[in-house]
Scaffold this active site. Structure first.
Site, mmCIF file in Angstrom:
data_model
loop_
_atom_site.group_PDB
_atom_site.id
_atom_site.type_symbol
_atom_site.label_atom_id
_atom_site.label_comp_id
_atom_site.label_asym_id
_atom_site.label_seq_id
_atom_site.Cartn_x
_atom_site.Cartn_y
_atom_site.Cartn_z
ATOM 1 N N HIS A 222 -3.512 -4.912 -5.060
ATOM 2 C CA HIS A 222 -3.156 -5.047 -6.479
ATOM 3 C C HIS A 222 -2.147 -6.169 -6.685
ATOM 4 O O HIS A 222 -2.231 -6.915 -7.670
ATOM 5 C CB HIS A 222 -2.567 -3.726 -6.998
ATOM 6 C CG HIS A 222 -3.597 -2.735 -7.429
ATOM 7 N ND1 HIS A 222 -3.697 -2.265 -8.716
ATOM 8 C CD2 HIS A 222 -4.599 -2.132 -6.737
ATOM 9 C CE1 HIS A 222 -4.709 -1.411 -8.808
ATOM 10 N NE2 HIS A 222 -5.261 -1.299 -7.611
ATOM 11 N N SER B 187 5.042 -8.941 -7.546
ATOM 12 C CA SER B 187 5.199 -8.660 -8.972
ATOM 13 C C SER B 187 4.794 -7.229 -9.308
ATOM 14 O O SER B 187 5.259 -6.663 -10.295
ATOM 15 C CB SER B 187 4.390 -9.650 -9.812
ATOM 16 O OG SER B 187 3.029 -9.664 -9.408
ATOM 17 N N HIS C 42 -12.152 0.937 1.939
ATOM 18 C CA HIS C 42 -12.479 2.248 1.382
ATOM 19 C C HIS C 42 -13.019 3.201 2.440
ATOM 20 O O HIS C 42 -13.477 4.293 2.107
ATOM 21 C CB HIS C 42 -13.489 2.100 0.246
ATOM 22 C CG HIS C 42 -12.906 1.485 -0.986
ATOM 23 N ND1 HIS C 42 -13.658 1.086 -2.070
ATOM 24 C CD2 HIS C 42 -11.618 1.191 -1.315
ATOM 25 C CE1 HIS C 42 -12.868 0.578 -3.012
ATOM 26 N NE2 HIS C 42 -11.625 0.626 -2.566
#
Length: 324
Positions: A67, A77, A190
């Protein structure tokens, strides 16, 4: 069959070469060799402590790194915490592991104050998280700076939510300097972790407004998910077979119609990605090597100039202005 094998081998070779060239031209490996030589030892020890207490933090930290890098590059960030920041975006509401990075940061500030960026900490923590669950090791290049801007709207626009088509994902990855092989390989993360049932209920009960399930789903797997996901807040493993093992079962699941997220299952239905899925399903050693290379490439995404960043003293907030 032979042509397929040769094609796949060629893809792997191109990926390995391009990944090597990319990181060598970018960030150095010895950035902290003199200023904070104990960096990796401290991170490794802290990661072992945290994951021993909570195994699920390993995939959570890998996801947190993803992300971060896909919004404004790998500049931490995502760790900034204020109203309207990426951390508080809709796309970030299930992210975890922030406390782990803060804990590591506090320890490093004791050892080498004002030296190691939060972006570098998150990057190496993701590597050690992968290692802790049986994944591959790779050398991490360093020298990232921490960004001073974090925007929730950007996160909601850029971060995949599990229902995108392959073309959308490819365009996103290409915009970050990554290719089709990186997409399939990084999706292999995943193989561990979990997601909320909210992200897939539409596939179970009302796919494309039909009030029926997605026909791509294996019928036995569908029955299981329908029982498991009556409530949106429930969690379900991304890999139903070996959810705590870093392996190639994820790719085997796609071949059986057991891709939990639509974005996963579509990788086996698209002509650009399906051959790579098929190859990786039977080549665990190659998957480990390719995953390492793709993680280095992703970790080198920088959408800012190094002069624009800083080394945050607290990962959740920017440094106070210096008065001269």
């Amino acid at each position: 069959m032979k042509s397929f094998v040769f094609l796949t081998a060629a893809l792997f070779l191109v990926a390995a070469v391009s990944a090597s060239a990319y990181d060598e031209d970018d960030l150095p490996y010895d950035y902290y060799s003199k200023t904070c030589p104990k960096l990796e030892c401290i991170v490794h020890k802290k990661m072992e402590e945290w994951i021993k207490k909570d195994y699920s933090l390993a995939p959570a930290l890998m996801r947190l790194h993803f992300h971060d890098c896909f919004v404004r590059g790998c500049d931490a960030s995502i760790l900034l915490d204020y109203e309207g920041s990426e951390k508080n975006a809709n796309a970030s509401k299930t992210l975890r592991g922030f406390e782990v990075i803060e804990d590591i940061k506090r320890e490093l500030e004791k050892e080498c104050p004002k030296t190691v960026s939060c972006a570098d900490i998150l990057t190496v923590a993701a590597r050690d998280a992968t290692l802790a669950v049986g994944g591959p090791y790779w050398m991490v290049p360093y020298g990232r700076k921490d960004g001073t801007v974090s925007n929730a709207k950007e996160a909601d626009q850029l971060v995949p939510m599990g229902h995108e088509v392959v073309t959308d994902l490819l365009e996103l990855f290409q915009s970050k300097g990554l290719n089709v092989l990186d997409l399939v390989v990084l999706s292999g993360a995943h193989t561990i972790g979990r997601t909320t049932c909210e992200s897939l209920q539409y596939r179970l009960y009302n796919y494309n407004g039909t009030k029926k399930s997605d026909t791509r789903l294996d019928h036995l797997y569908l029955n299981y998910l329908e029982r498991k996901c009556r409530w949106a807040s429930e969690y379900v493993d991304l890999d139903a077979v070996t959810p705590k093992k870093f392996d190639v079962q994820y790719y085997k699941n796609l071949q059986k119609g057991m891709g939990l997220l639509l974005t996963d299952q579509l990788l086996y239905k698209d002509s650009r990605t399906a051959p790579i899925v098929t190859a990786l399903a039977t080549q665990p050693d190659e998957f480990g090597s390719l995953f390492s290379a793709s993680m280095v490439k992703m970790g080198n995404i920088q959408d800012y100039l190094s002069t624009d960043g800083e080394v945050r003293l607290n990962c959740a907030r920017v440094n106070a202005p210096t008065n001269y």
